[in-house]
Motif scaffolding. Structure first.
Motif, PDB file in Angstrom:
ATOM      1  N   THR A   1      34.582 -23.169 -23.267  1.00  0.00           N
ATOM      2  CA  THR A   1      35.780 -23.931 -23.601  1.00  0.00           C
ATOM      3  C   THR A   1      35.403 -25.105 -24.504  1.00  0.00           C
ATOM      4  OG1 THR A   1      36.570 -23.353 -21.390  1.00  0.00           O
ATOM      5  CG2 THR A   1      37.829 -25.002 -22.600  1.00  0.00           C
TER       6      THR A   1
ATOM      7  N   LYS B   1      31.377 -24.385 -20.602  1.00  0.00           N
ATOM      8  CA  LYS B   1      30.591 -24.347 -21.848  1.00  0.00           C
ATOM      9  C   LYS B   1      31.384 -23.700 -22.987  1.00  0.00           C
ATOM     10  CE  LYS B   1      27.254 -22.004 -19.787  1.00  0.00           C
ATOM     11  NZ  LYS B   1      27.726 -22.040 -18.401  1.00  0.00           N
TER      12      LYS B   1
ATOM     13  N   ARG C   1      37.179 -17.209 -24.721  1.00  0.00           N
ATOM     14  CA  ARG C   1      37.637 -18.595 -24.835  1.00  0.00           C
ATOM     15  C   ARG C   1      37.739 -19.067 -26.283  1.00  0.00           C
ATOM     16  NH1 ARG C   1      38.838 -18.515 -19.963  1.00  0.00           N
ATOM     17  NH2 ARG C   1      37.200 -18.232 -18.429  1.00  0.00           N
TER      18      ARG C   1
ATOM     19  N   ASP D   1      32.150 -14.557 -23.032  1.00  0.00           N
ATOM     20  CA  ASP D   1      32.326 -15.936 -23.520  1.00  0.00           C
ATOM     21  C   ASP D   1      33.319 -15.998 -24.667  1.00  0.00           C
ATOM     22  OD1 ASP D   1      30.364 -17.229 -21.829  1.00  0.00           O
ATOM     23  OD2 ASP D   1      28.848 -16.201 -23.021  1.00  0.00           O
TER      24      ASP D   1
ATOM     25  N   GLU E   1      38.550 -34.770 -14.955  1.00  0.00           N
ATOM     26  CA  GLU E   1      39.756 -35.194 -14.238  1.00  0.00           C
ATOM     27  C   GLU E   1      39.528 -35.054 -12.730  1.00  0.00           C
ATOM     28  OE1 GLU E   1      39.366 -32.261 -15.657  1.00  0.00           O
ATOM     29  OE2 GLU E   1      40.343 -30.700 -14.466  1.00  0.00           O
TER      30      GLU E   1
HETATM   31  N1  LIG Z   1      40.075 -28.208 -14.701  1.00  0.00           N
HETATM   32  C1  LIG Z   1      39.361 -27.967 -15.792  1.00  0.00           C
HETATM   33  N2  LIG Z   1      39.022 -26.703 -16.053  1.00  0.00           N
HETATM   34  C2  LIG Z   1      38.286 -26.465 -17.162  1.00  0.00           C
HETATM   35  C3  LIG Z   1      37.871 -27.491 -18.028  1.00  0.00           C
HETATM   36  N3  LIG Z   1      37.139 -26.939 -19.011  1.00  0.00           N
HETATM   37  C4  LIG Z   1      37.102 -25.617 -18.770  1.00  0.00           C
HETATM   38  N4  LIG Z   1      37.803 -25.320 -17.644  1.00  0.00           N
HETATM   39  C5  LIG Z   1      38.016 -23.999 -17.029  1.00  0.00           C
HETATM   40  O1  LIG Z   1      36.829 -23.580 -16.391  1.00  0.00           O
HETATM   41  C6  LIG Z   1      36.734 -22.170 -16.425  1.00  0.00           C
HETATM   42  C7  LIG Z   1      35.388 -21.731 -16.981  1.00  0.00           C
HETATM   43  O2  LIG Z   1      35.312 -22.132 -18.324  1.00  0.00           O
HETATM   44  P1  LIG Z   1      34.308 -21.500 -19.362  1.00  0.00           P
HETATM   45  O3  LIG Z   1      34.469 -22.242 -20.617  1.00  0.00           O
HETATM   46  O4  LIG Z   1      34.445 -20.038 -19.401  1.00  0.00           O
HETATM   47  O5  LIG Z   1      32.934 -21.868 -18.643  1.00  0.00           O
HETATM   48  P2  LIG Z   1      31.457 -21.409 -19.025  1.00  0.00           P
HETATM   49  O6  LIG Z   1      30.572 -22.507 -18.628  1.00  0.00           O
HETATM   50  O7  LIG Z   1      31.419 -20.964 -20.434  1.00  0.00           O
HETATM   51  O8  LIG Z   1      31.261 -20.164 -18.064  1.00  0.00           O
HETATM   52  P3  LIG Z   1      30.112 -19.053 -18.128  1.00  0.00           P
HETATM   53  O9  LIG Z   1      29.896 -18.712 -19.555  1.00  0.00           O
HETATM   54  O10 LIG Z   1      30.690 -17.940 -17.344  1.00  0.00           O
HETATM   55  O11 LIG Z   1      28.917 -19.665 -17.482  1.00  0.00           O
HETATM   56  C8  LIG Z   1      37.900 -21.671 -17.253  1.00  0.00           C
HETATM   57  O12 LIG Z   1      38.925 -21.261 -16.385  1.00  0.00           O
HETATM   58  C9  LIG Z   1      38.306 -22.898 -18.036  1.00  0.00           C
HETATM   59  O13 LIG Z   1      39.683 -22.890 -18.375  1.00  0.00           O
HETATM   60  C10 LIG Z   1      38.269 -28.836 -17.729  1.00  0.00           C
HETATM   61  O14 LIG Z   1      37.942 -29.788 -18.417  1.00  0.00           O
HETATM   62  N5  LIG Z   1      39.003 -29.006 -16.590  1.00  0.00           N
END
Ligand SMILES: Nc1nc2c(ncn2[C@@H]2O[C@H](COP(=O)(O)OP(=O)(O)OP(=O)(O)O)[C@@H](O)[C@H]2O)c(=O)[nH]1
Ligand code: B12
Ligand SMILES: [Mg+2]
Lengths: 318, 135
Positions: free
Chosen positions: A63, A61, A101, A98, A197
């Motif tokens: 990212t 999310k 990122r 959060d 991917e």
């Molecule tokens: N392989 C892969 N990893 C990704 C992708 N997008 C994000 N990530 C990775 O996934 C992990 C979690 O990403 P976040 O963006 O922190 O996820 P989030 O949903 O915000 O996580 P929370 O806020 O903790 O719930 C990080 O290590 C990112 O680099 C993607 O498209 N592919």
């Protein structure tokens, strides 16, 4: 805070970041004076478009939000971001991570990022969320991205606040499909399959599509869209923005706008009323101490819970 | 109102230093003490740290440095806070910081420095005694 509400609101509207940031804190800390400032700000709100980003922990999310900020900034839009993380129920503390990122946007004066803790509130948001969005709106933000805490079965309050709600999922998490069954289907305007991917993205897309076809037609007539992204490589995010814009033009229809506002304000008004009544009751009975006294009375058998509750309410009404 | 404000604290790693264990341990300790911790991750410029502190309306900034660039980076954070009229936000820090640098940093305006071996409870206690959210 020794500033008068008019002056405070004026500063926020004129772009004083600290004035805005401090008001957000006071809202979150439930300081009694904030409502006077919010009243002053209210006429300057209603412009911002709110995009909700929901999904299980770690699906990407933040990212995605980071890349969306970049794209919207490229369109010269002013961006507000609200990111919410859970408060520990044991200690009352929270680590709000959060922001990591999206820190590269920290020094962009067109971007304002605020982290909030849930502070005991269920539903994936914090109690102060809508008021804080309103401050960002008054600051002149064109778009506000709202990242909720990981959505479970009924943590879906975001749909009542966001004009566009996107649900982020990743391939290979079986429970996401379960979650869809449990009712998330109805609330997502856009389904994002991130980390596409990975193996299983196509299958997941088919499954979601099937469920959307099987499900009841949405009341508002929108057909939810599915977008595959790989946020860390910025793949698919342009397409995502196109779909967001498509949904936005759909929402912009005056009739629909009115419907959305009616529903949103209804919920907000009720919530606000409940909050105020609770505060007044607690003030009247003397908070923790008064509450303990009332509970003791019930335990001792002198009065039952229902009569006590009536008694307290009646005292307040006179 | 019977309520007390929660302490909000920014934990940041300025510069190219990649050692984040200490900062993470401290951040967790703060959470366990009931604080709200905004952790901004590695490789932060002083500008990023100061803007984040302002946007998040924190009560204090905690800097962590193990790579030896503290003298420059900590001072730079203080300077930028002043430039942004936000020098009411106090700054403290920790990490590998030679004894002889500590008095100079304090003179520059860093409130306190905690070096390796510090117990997390002691840092928490220091924050509770020295950092007071505004009224
Ligand atoms: N392989 C892969 N990893 C990704 C992708 N997008 C994000 N990530 C990775 O996934 C992990 C979690 O990403 P976040 O963006 O922190 O996820 P989030 O949903 O915000 O996580 P929370 O806020 O903790 O719930 C990080 O290590 C990112 O680099 C993607 O498209 N592919
Ligand atoms: C583990 C470690 C690593 C790990 C880091 C893993 C990670 N993700 O953190 C790895 C292997 C990656 C690593 C790499 C390198 N390291 Co190294 N590393 C260490 C080591 C052995 C321990 C650091 C540690 O984690 N300690 C445990 C934590 C809990 O303690 P702490 O960070 O000191 O934190 C405590 C206090 O300082 C304080 N504190 C810290 N931050 C904050 C912040 C606040 C707000 C507060 C209140 C308190 C506080 O409270 C904490 C709890 O007590 C130290 C040596 C040492 N004994 O310290 C070298 C050391 C830090 N590394 C060093 C070096 C040179 C490197 C490298 C450049 C190359 C190399 N020679 O290995 C690379 C560069 C990495 C980079 N990109 O920056 C040098 C730094 C020299 C200097 N300062 O001039 C050290 C001192 C070793 C040495 N004696 O030469 N390293
Ligand atoms: Mg996140």
């Amino acid at each position: 805070m020794g500033v008068n509400p008019k002056e405070w609101a004026k500063r926020i509207i004129e772009g004083d970041i600290r004035a805005a940031s401090r008001l957000m804190r006071d809202i979150d800390d439930r300081m009694p004076w904030v409502s006077e400032v919010l009243k002053e700000l209210y006429p300057h709100t209603g412009r911002a478009y709110v995009i909700g980003v929901t999904g299980s922990p770690g699906v990407g999310k933040s990212t995605l939000v980071d890349v969306l900020i970049e794209i919207f900034r490229g369109k010269k839009l002013e961006i507000g971001v609200v990111v919410i993380d859970p408060t520990s129920p044991f200690t009352g503390g929270a680590i709000l991570g959060d922001r990591i990122r999206m820190q590269r946007h920290s020094t962009d004066s067109g971007v304002f990022i605020r982290s909030l803790a849930t502070r005991g509130s269920m539903g994936g948001l914090s109690r102060s969320t809508s008021d804080i969005l309103r401050v960002m709106d008054a600051m002149g933000k064109d778009i506000i991205l709202l990242e909720t805490v990981g959505v479970g079965q009924d943590e879906v309050d975001v749909v009542n606040i966001a004009h566009t709600s996107m649900i982020v999922m990743i391939p290979g998490l079986g429970d996401d499909i379960q979650a869809i069954k449990a009712g998330i289907l109805e609330i997502g305007d856009i389904f994002v399959i991130n980390k596409c991917e990975r193996e299983g993205a196509e299958r997941m897309e088919r499954e979601i599509m099937m469920m959307l076809e099987l499900g009841a037609r949405r009341e508002d007539g929108w057909t939810p869209k599915i977008v595959k992204t790989e946020a860390i490589k910025r793949k698919g995010v342009k397409e995502l923005v196109e779909v967001i814009e498509e949904h936005r033009s759909f929402q912009e229809d005056p009739e629909r706008k009115k419907m959305f506002l009616q529903k949103a304000l209804r919920i907000e008004l009720i919530t606000h009323l409940k909050d105020q009544i609770t505060t007044r009751i607690l003030d009247a009975i003397g908070h923790e101490e008064g509450l303990s006294r009332a509970v003791d009375e019930i335990i001792s058998g002198r009065i039952d819970l229902y009569s006590k509750s009536e008694e307290i309410l009646n005292r307040l009404m006179c | 109102m019977g309520q007390k404000r929660k302490i909000r604290i920014l934990v940041a790693k300025p510069g190219l230093d990649g050692h984040d264990r200490g900062a993470k341990i401290i951040a967790r300790g703060f959470r366990d003490a009931g604080f709200e911790v905004i952790y901004t991750g590695l490789h932060q410029s002083p500008e990023q740290i100061v803007e984040a502190a302002i946007q998040e309306d924190v009560d204090v900034i905690g800097l962590s440095s193990l790579a030896g660039a503290h003298n420059h980076l900590f001072r730079e954070v203080l300077r930028l806070l002043k430039e942004r009229s936000a020098d009411d936000i106090p700054v403290f820090g920790g990490g590998i910081i030679p004894d002889e640098d500590i008095p100079k940093l304090k003179e520059a305006g860093i409130l306190e420095i905690f070096t390796p071996g510090t117990r997390v409870e002691d840092v928490v206690k220091w924050v509770e005694e020295n950092i007071h959210p505004r009224g």
